[in-house]
Scaffold this active site. Structure first.
Site, PDB file in Angstrom:
ATOM      1  N   GLN A  49       0.841  -1.198   0.000  1.00  0.00           N
ATOM      2  CA  GLN A  49       0.000   0.000   0.000  1.00  0.00           C
ATOM      3  C   GLN A  49       0.877   1.249   0.000  1.00  0.00           C
ATOM      4  OE1 GLN A  49      -2.110   1.934   3.301  1.00  0.00           O
ATOM      5  NE2 GLN A  49      -4.017   1.337   2.293  1.00  0.00           N
TER       6      GLN A  49
ATOM      7  N   TYR B  41      -5.684  10.961   4.192  1.00  0.00           N
ATOM      8  CA  TYR B  41      -4.313  11.145   3.736  1.00  0.00           C
ATOM      9  C   TYR B  41      -4.326  11.903   2.403  1.00  0.00           C
ATOM     10  CZ  TYR B  41      -3.557   8.072   7.641  1.00  0.00           C
ATOM     11  OH  TYR B  41      -3.566   7.552   8.912  1.00  0.00           O
TER      12      TYR B  41
ATOM     13  N   ARG C 272      -7.842   2.329  -2.725  1.00  0.00           N
ATOM     14  CA  ARG C 272      -8.640   2.302  -1.500  1.00  0.00           C
ATOM     15  C   ARG C 272      -9.295   3.658  -1.253  1.00  0.00           C
ATOM     16  NH1 ARG C 272      -7.770   1.019   4.888  1.00  0.00           N
ATOM     17  NH2 ARG C 272      -9.084  -0.816   4.893  1.00  0.00           N
TER      18      ARG C 272
ATOM     19  N   GLY D 250      -9.264  -6.423   9.412  1.00  0.00           N
ATOM     20  CA  GLY D 250      -8.161  -5.690  10.024  1.00  0.00           C
ATOM     21  C   GLY D 250      -7.710  -6.304  11.324  1.00  0.00           C
TER      22      GLY D 250
END
Length: 363
Positions: A101, A180, A227, A317
């Site tokens: 990622q 982000y 994502r 997760g």
């Protein structure tokens, strides 16, 4: 033994996945190797979880200025590329498939971490704090990227993707979620530009789309995932205008669809399932869902989302963090190790590589 489509093999970007269960990307802040490179402990951690259909690594910065947390790994130096190769070799030796990622944290960073001023679409400081080795510190006002700097940042993503392939990864995932950099361009409160990179939803999605296009051209679209997290308020993102949210993400998904990417990966927040279903319907390829589960870790009950085609693949997760053999445990309905939040970030092997498998627990 619970049988479900979730445990059937699945074809993704030319690779046959053992099942439809994905280890979601999770920051662990343990890149203690030289120059923020991965360690042998990280290789063990990922290899232990190689029974996942797909592993997506923790967020990895494409450049120094892309780092937002202590001890997160990079993929922009020869040293880092070589260290990541030990991770991919370990996962592949156990038959796993692993994507890296790429996470540029944008305005969510701090000079104390990297000696540089964070960057963002606009010079707007996020409300909140970032953890540093000196303790929590308030976010700072980012440097507003110029047009030329935006293009250079897109090049950094493409270079990082090439480096990832060189390091042995099966593909990369672009982190367009969680507040982000890519997410900052998408959101109206963090992107207040009035040039070609901001303003209308069509212009706010441009950075995400141009980045995906550049990375797809660099390594092949079938090795690129994206994502997103529509409506997620994390890191001071405000996407509370429902009309703008739907317009923005519909436009984004439509634009990304034309690139033939390997997959779209949605981190779902509570209250957006209707939007999830609409976006899922318009996306022509593989849809990965990290479902909203009311504050609890995603568990066995969410397997039905693969059964009823809400998603093609299901991302786990915290439960994957605590259960290295999660697919086997899900297949038989548990039992599950409980994740220990005190060891999520930083530290050694405790709470990282010492969670037992079912076999080890029995022994």
């Amino acid at each position: 033994m619970m049988m479900s489509k979730a445990f059937e093999p699945y074809q993704l970007g030319g690779r046959l996945l053992a099942n439809r269960l994905v280890m979601a990307p999770m920051t662990r802040s343990r890149a203690y190797g030289p120059g923020q490179s991965p360690t042998s402990l990280m290789a063990d951690y990922y290899a232990q979880r190689a029974s996942a259909g797909l592993i997506v690594t923790e967020g990895v910065q494409p450049s120094r200025v892309g780092q937002g947390y202590p001890d997160t790994p990079g993929i922009h130096t020869a040293e880092q590329i070589a260290a990541w190769r030990t991770v991919t070799d370990a996962v592949h030796a156990r038959g796993g498939v692993i994507y890296l990622q790429i996470m540029h944290t944008g305005r969510v960073g701090h000079p104390a971490l990297m000696g540089l001023q964070p960057v963002g679409p606009s010079a707007i400081r996020a409300t909140g704090q970032v953890y540093t080795h000196e303790g929590p510190q308030d976010f700072v006002t980012p440097h507003e990227l110029t047009d030329a700097e935006i293009r250079a940042t897109i090049d950094d993503f493409a270079t990082a993707a090439r480096n990832a392939v060189e390091a042995g990864f099966d593909g990369v995932e672009l982190h367009g979620a969680n507040g982000y950099l890519i997410s900052q361009f998408l959101a109206p409160n963090s992107n207040q530009r009035n040039d070609a990179w901001g303003g209308s939803p069509e212009r706010r999605i441009r950075f995400a789309v141009e980045t995906a296009k550049a990375v797809a051209e660099a390594i092949g679209a079938d090795k690129v995932g994206f994502r997103m997290s529509p409506g997620n308020p994390f890191n001071d993102i405000d996407e509370s205008d429902a009309t703008d949210l739907e317009t923005t993400y519909t436009a984004l998904v439509d634009a990304l669809a034309s690139l033939n990417l390997a997959y779209l990966h949605q981190l779902e927040v509570d209250g957006v399932r209707d939007l999830t279903l609409r976006l899922r319907k318009t996306w022509p390829g593989t849809y990965i869902l990290n479902p909203a589960s009311g504050g609890q870790p995603t568990g066995p009950t969410e397997l039905e989302l693969v059964e009823n085609d809400t998603a093609d693949l299901l991302a786990y997760g915290a439960l994957f963090l605590a259960n290295p053999d999660l697919p086997a445990r899900l297949a038989q309905g548990g039992p599950f190790n409980t994740p220990d939040p005190s060891t999520f970030y930083g530290g050694d092997g405790k709470g990282f590589t010492d969670y037992p498998t079912l076999e080890e627990a029995r022994a």
